[in-house]
Design an enzyme around this catalytic site. Structure first.
Site, PDB file in Angstrom:
ATOM      1  N   GLU A   1       0.867  -1.169   0.000  1.00 45.09           N
ATOM      2  CA  GLU A   1       0.000   0.000   0.000  1.00 45.09           C
ATOM      3  C   GLU A   1       0.905   1.220   0.000  1.00 45.09           C
ATOM      4  OE1 GLU A   1      -4.025  -1.795   1.495  1.00 45.09           O
ATOM      5  OE2 GLU A   1      -3.132  -0.450   2.958  1.00 45.09           O
TER       6      GLU A   1
ATOM      7  N   CYS B   1      -1.986   9.054   2.550  1.00 41.97           N
ATOM      8  CA  CYS B   1      -1.701   8.460   1.243  1.00 41.97           C
ATOM      9  C   CYS B   1      -2.712   8.944   0.222  1.00 41.97           C
ATOM     10  CB  CYS B   1      -1.716   6.945   1.333  1.00 41.97           C
ATOM     11  SG  CYS B   1      -3.182   6.313   2.122  1.00 41.97           S
TER      12      CYS B   1
HETATM   13  P1  NAD Z   1       8.754   4.394   4.322  1.00 37.28           P
HETATM   14  O1  NAD Z   1       8.769   3.627   3.035  1.00 37.28           O
HETATM   15  O2  NAD Z   1       9.879   5.313   4.568  1.00 37.28           O
HETATM   16  O3  NAD Z   1       8.699   3.410   5.571  1.00 37.28           O
HETATM   17  C1  NAD Z   1       7.661   2.482   5.760  1.00 37.28           C
HETATM   18  C2  NAD Z   1       8.162   1.360   6.640  1.00 37.28           C
HETATM   19  O4  NAD Z   1       9.142   0.605   5.938  1.00 37.28           O
HETATM   20  C3  NAD Z   1       8.807   1.811   7.927  1.00 37.28           C
HETATM   21  O5  NAD Z   1       8.420   0.939   8.961  1.00 37.28           O
HETATM   22  C4  NAD Z   1      10.298   1.700   7.625  1.00 37.28           C
HETATM   23  O6  NAD Z   1      11.100   1.532   8.750  1.00 37.28           O
HETATM   24  C5  NAD Z   1      10.304   0.467   6.750  1.00 37.28           C
HETATM   25  N1  NAD Z   1      11.454   0.338   5.839  1.00 37.28           N
HETATM   26  C6  NAD Z   1      12.194   1.325   5.281  1.00 37.28           C
HETATM   27  N2  NAD Z   1      13.136   0.794   4.463  1.00 37.28           N
HETATM   28  C7  NAD Z   1      12.971  -0.554   4.501  1.00 37.28           C
HETATM   29  C8  NAD Z   1      13.619  -1.652   3.854  1.00 37.28           C
HETATM   30  N3  NAD Z   1      14.631  -1.477   2.991  1.00 37.28           N
HETATM   31  N4  NAD Z   1      13.165  -2.899   4.119  1.00 37.28           N
HETATM   32  C9  NAD Z   1      12.124  -3.104   4.957  1.00 37.28           C
HETATM   33  N5  NAD Z   1      11.489  -2.119   5.602  1.00 37.28           N
HETATM   34  C10 NAD Z   1      11.893  -0.847   5.377  1.00 37.28           C
HETATM   35  O7  NAD Z   1       7.355   5.165   4.346  1.00 37.28           O
HETATM   36  P2  NAD Z   1       6.770   6.137   5.467  1.00 37.28           P
HETATM   37  O8  NAD Z   1       7.479   7.438   5.406  1.00 37.28           O
HETATM   38  O9  NAD Z   1       6.686   5.434   6.759  1.00 37.28           O
HETATM   39  O10 NAD Z   1       5.280   6.336   4.945  1.00 37.28           O
HETATM   40  C11 NAD Z   1       4.899   7.328   4.050  1.00 37.28           C
HETATM   41  C12 NAD Z   1       4.494   6.713   2.729  1.00 37.28           C
HETATM   42  O11 NAD Z   1       3.509   5.715   2.958  1.00 37.28           O
HETATM   43  C13 NAD Z   1       3.845   7.717   1.797  1.00 37.28           C
HETATM   44  O12 NAD Z   1       4.323   7.497   0.490  1.00 37.28           O
HETATM   45  C14 NAD Z   1       2.365   7.364   1.886  1.00 37.28           C
HETATM   46  O13 NAD Z   1       1.603   7.744   0.764  1.00 37.28           O
HETATM   47  C15 NAD Z   1       2.422   5.880   2.060  1.00 37.28           C
HETATM   48  N6  NAD Z   1       1.176   5.356   2.670  1.00 37.28           N
HETATM   49  C16 NAD Z   1       0.333   4.614   1.901  1.00 37.28           C
HETATM   50  C17 NAD Z   1      -0.864   4.145   2.436  1.00 37.28           C
HETATM   51  C18 NAD Z   1      -1.838   3.357   1.615  1.00 37.28           C
HETATM   52  O14 NAD Z   1      -2.743   2.787   2.191  1.00 37.28           O
HETATM   53  N7  NAD Z   1      -1.698   3.298   0.303  1.00 37.28           N
HETATM   54  C19 NAD Z   1      -1.171   4.431   3.765  1.00 37.28           C
HETATM   55  C20 NAD Z   1      -0.279   5.179   4.532  1.00 37.28           C
HETATM   56  C21 NAD Z   1       0.903   5.637   3.972  1.00 37.28           C
END
Ligand code: NAD
Length: 457
Positions: free
Chosen positions: A229, A264
């Site tokens: 997502e 998001c």
């Molecule tokens: P992010 O990708 O920076 O981090 C998300 C999670 O992934 C965190 O827990 C982080 O620690 C982990 N992570 C980071 N690198 C990783 C790796 N290499 N391997 C495994 N895990 C890793 O995103 P964020 O800043 O936490 O969230 C914001 C983003 O999420 C925005 O783009 C937003 O649109 C999206 N979002 C989407 C939805 C949806 O339902 N479509 C909902 C909420 C947020």
């Protein structure tokens, strides 16, 4: 063991210092849940559901404390923090009411020599790698149906919402979820990547497109479900057939700035028919300037700080890029000179698709508003994106709305509304916005695997 700090984005003070997981502790957590999962799968479905019912009650009883913690660590205005927990409870109610129906055995053929049945079995142990912007909402989309379905969960909250992750864990344990069925993994991206090294049975990720692609490629070789997502660049189109332009401008503004634009499905770009453009822009800007910015713990605040410091620089760069290419900044767009990551919501006009602000996810309080002369121009612009999460149109003409929305290659479309999610409907992104869906019945079935029974006496 190494540690990391949880920072309050409203004050930049350290709220807590937490132990960070490493490969060894994650392996131990994995070993623990590996032992617990099969016993959990044998617990009758009604009892698993009852645990979640108790969890839901606890969320209701402790909402003030939980909302306070959430507001402290992500900077969400306190009322929005309460709204989020109540919204999560609404989603949990959907799972409580619908899981039995969608998880029970289904008899497909009862006559003849060979009877046929479908049963739904848990996947096993799944990773729930989560985002910080709505930790309750995006969390419950995954760990609630996963647990109800008989799975064990390794839950990695974002490093920016770890205290909420720990609060969720404690309430789940108090509600009867065994410790060897649900474990929290704390830390940043590197810690998350260790989960990809384990032989888990499913990966459910909410976060950025960049991380989503890394996860999808690493999980591909495991041949297990991988749901993503991800972000969006969601358009909203205001046609010339709207009854109350002030009301539409207010609704669009809320779609832009709710949760400080860190949603998001936030409205990320607006197209307005030329006949109503001037009125819309005026009303939108006036309402934007009236928003209250300040300490998110104070009642009545609309805009708190951004959660992450880095996002300030990103958004200021987008504004600069737009201005360099001819955009006009007609409101806000600067950081408040005080502690905390506060930014005044930015409204840009005279924008076009050569600007990052109209193409790249902003994830913050900034919006570009572009004038269009007809539906076909609006549709072309709305579709000019690598993302596919949501699209919205405002018009009193239902047929016109249907015609426009049918052409959107997005998982969700909105007529006269925006920036909303319903547990009754599948939540899914297309293209760069994701893979698979949560919520609705597909979000219950996403955590089980069907078994086909061919039965001959
Ligand atoms: P992010 O990708 O920076 O981090 C998300 C999670 O992934 C965190 O827990 C982080 O620690 C982990 N992570 C980071 N690198 C990783 C790796 N290499 N391997 C495994 N895990 C890793 O995103 P964020 O800043 O936490 O969230 C914001 C983003 O999420 C925005 O783009 C937003 O649109 C999206 N979002 C989407 C939805 C949806 O339902 N479509 C909902 C909420 C947020």
């Amino acid at each position: 063991m190494s540690t990391f700090n949880v920072i309050n984005p409203a004050t930049e003070e350290v709220l807590a210092t937490l132990d960070e997981d490493n490969q060894q502790t994650i392996q131990e957590k994995y070993n623990l849940v590996k032992k617990g999962q099969s016993a959990w799968a044998e617990v009758p479905l009604t009892e698993r559901i009852n645990c979640i019912r108790r969890f839901d009650q606890a969320l209701g009883e402790q909402i003030e404390k939980l909302a306070g913690t959430l507001s402290d660590e992500v900077g969400k205005p306190i009322q929005q923090a309460r709204n989020e927990i109540n919204g999560a409870r609404g989603r949990i109610a959907f799972f409580l009411n619908n899981s039995e129906k969608w998880l029970q055995d289904e008899w497909m053929v009862l006559d003849g020599a060979t009877k046929e049945r479908i049963s739904y079995e848990p996947l096993g142990i799944i990773a729930n790698i989560s985002a910080w912007n709505y930790p309750y909402l995006v969390g419950v989309n995954v760990f609630i149906p996963a647990l109800i379905g008989g799975n064990a969960v390794l839950y990695k909250p974002s490093e920016f919402s770890s205290l909420t992750g720990l609060a969720i864990r404690d309430l789940l344990y108090q509600s009867g979820i065994p410790e060897n069925v649900f474990q929290v993994v704390l830390g940043g991206g590197l810690v998350g990547s260790y989960l990809l090294d384990l032989p888990l049975n499913g990966y459910y990720f909410t976060g950025s497109n960049r991380t989503g692609k890394i996860i999808a490629s690493k999980v591909a070789e495991k041949m297990v479900p991988c749901q993503l997502e991800l972000g969006g660049k969601d358009p909203l189109y205001v046609t010339d057939e709207v009854a109350d332009i002030n009301q539409v401008a207010g609704a669009a503004l809320e779609g832009v700035v709710y949760n400080n634009g860190q949603s998001c499905c936030a409205v990320e770009r607006i197209y307005v028919h030329e006949k109503v453009y001037d009125d819309f822009l005026k009303s939108f800007t006036e309402q934007a300037k009236a928003l209250k910015i300040g300490n998110p713990k104070e009642e009545g605040i609309d805009i708190g700080p951004l959660t992450r410091k880095e996002q300030l620089a990103f958004i200021l760069d987008q504004i600069q890029d737009a201005q360099n290419k001819g955009a006009e900044l007609i409101a806000g767009g600067y950081r408040l000179q005080q502690p905390g990551y506060y930014m005044v919501p930015a409204v840009l006009s005279n924008v076009n698709h050569n600007m990052s602000v109209m193409k790249e996810e902003s994830f913050g309080p900034v919006i570009g508003i572009q004038k269009v002369s007809n539906d076909s121009e609006a549709i072309d612009l709305m579709k000019d994106t690598s993302y596919g999460l949501t699209a919205a149109v405002y018009t009193s003409n239902e047929e016109r709305a249907e015609k426009i929305l049918r052409q959107m290659n997005t998982g969700t479309v909105y007529w006269n509304c925006c920036d909303r999610v319903s547990a009754n409907l599948p939540w899914s992104g297309r293209k760069d916005s994701g893979l698979g869906s949560t919520l609705s019945y597909s979000g219950i079935r996403a955590f089980v695997q069907p078994k086909a029974w061919h039965l001959r006496k």
